[in-house]
Design a protein around this motif. Sequence first.
Motif, mmCIF file in Angstrom:
data_model
loop_
_atom_site.group_PDB
_atom_site.id
_atom_site.type_symbol
_atom_site.label_atom_id
_atom_site.label_comp_id
_atom_site.label_asym_id
_atom_site.label_seq_id
_atom_site.Cartn_x
_atom_site.Cartn_y
_atom_site.Cartn_z
ATOM 1 N N UNK A 250 0.833 -1.198 0.000
ATOM 2 C CA UNK A 250 0.000 0.000 0.000
ATOM 3 C C UNK A 250 0.865 1.244 0.000
ATOM 4 N N UNK A 251 1.993 1.161 0.696
ATOM 5 C CA UNK A 251 2.939 2.279 0.705
ATOM 6 C C UNK A 251 3.513 2.547 -0.671
ATOM 7 N N UNK A 252 3.738 1.490 -1.449
ATOM 8 C CA UNK A 252 4.229 1.669 -2.822
ATOM 9 C C UNK A 252 3.199 2.400 -3.679
ATOM 10 N N UNK A 253 1.916 2.086 -3.446
ATOM 11 C CA UNK A 253 0.843 2.776 -4.186
ATOM 12 C C UNK A 253 0.860 4.263 -3.878
ATOM 13 N N UNK A 254 0.948 4.594 -2.585
ATOM 14 C CA UNK A 254 0.971 6.003 -2.180
ATOM 15 C C UNK A 254 2.221 6.688 -2.714
ATOM 16 N N UNK A 255 3.375 6.020 -2.581
ATOM 17 C CA UNK A 255 4.638 6.610 -3.025
ATOM 18 C C UNK A 255 4.658 6.863 -4.530
ATOM 19 N N UNK A 256 3.906 6.062 -5.288
ATOM 20 C CA UNK A 256 3.849 6.257 -6.746
ATOM 21 C C UNK A 256 2.934 7.408 -7.142
ATOM 22 N N UNK A 257 2.219 7.974 -6.152
ATOM 23 C CA UNK A 257 1.305 9.070 -6.443
ATOM 24 C C UNK A 257 -0.135 8.615 -6.594
ATOM 25 N N UNK A 258 -0.388 7.330 -6.381
ATOM 26 C CA UNK A 258 -1.742 6.735 -6.452
ATOM 27 C C UNK A 258 -2.361 6.838 -7.846
ATOM 28 N N UNK A 259 -1.563 7.083 -8.861
ATOM 29 C CA UNK A 259 -2.105 7.259 -10.203
ATOM 30 C C UNK A 259 -1.604 6.207 -11.196
#
Length: 304
Positions: A250-259
């Motif tokens: 989930x942290x990777x998703x947020x770190x990627x900008x969620x886009x």
Amino acid sequence: MELGLVTMLRAAWVAAIIPILIALIPSSKLGCFHEFLLGFAKRGKIMQSSNNKFTVPQKFFCHFYILATLWTTLLLVAMSLYAYTTTTVISESSLFSSIVSDLTGGSHILSLHTSNSSKENRSKVLLSVFLLLLMETQALRRLFESIYVFKYSPSARMHILGYFVGLFFYTAAPLSLCCNFALEVLEFIASLVQEFIVKGKERIQVAEFDWWEFVNPLMQLRWYAWVGAAISFWGWIHQHCCHAILVIYGGLVVASGCLDLTVWLLFSFVVVNLVLAAAETHRWYLHKFDNYPRNRFAILPFLY
């Protein structure tokens, strides 16, 4: 070319997610499919020890983390080298464009547009490097645990298809974090190798590597990258308490900008895979132990 790789990765994640989602549907009509899929997914204590056909030792889990470490390291080094070179070239070209524009009295509009476009591209490359760094910490930690912490029973087995799915995951997951530039980086590395072969080691100009020039742009990543990193590390630290914590990815998703859809699909696969594993382990405990709490839920309290 990059679009083709991204499309193939997304299609692969979707193809892996859909069967698990179908198996999770609580319908008696899908019972046969559920058991069929579960036959490939079972491992360790939830697999019948007498059924060793098409299975491998569960200690082969170590292979996943060896692959993840080597593959992520390779991608990280290649992407970092590309990012560093791109940063240096952009800085020099932007300075040259500015000087030429000042001397000729030309318009700054075109050079400004080019500079902004280059900076945006550089920022995305650096973000891929950052995501791979997060993935690398997880791969190294899991490799250490698989060698020095985990003690698999000699009789513990897993289905060969589950083994191949694990190899697929740890190949596709790191690649998904940098797939937007993977082929571009491959061409860059290939050109370096070709230059080395043609010119030889002695004739290749070795540029000085400035660590600060490489690290400084990473420090300037947007806020969501650091929030995602914080979430990922929180999950990383607490994973020993509960293996099903999903905050790491989930942290990777947020770190990627969620886009980034590819990263979302990677996260979705982790979620549905762990949901299936948790549900089946929960059922195994209910069947195996009479004193296991009957009102306990597998994942979400009061829900599932």
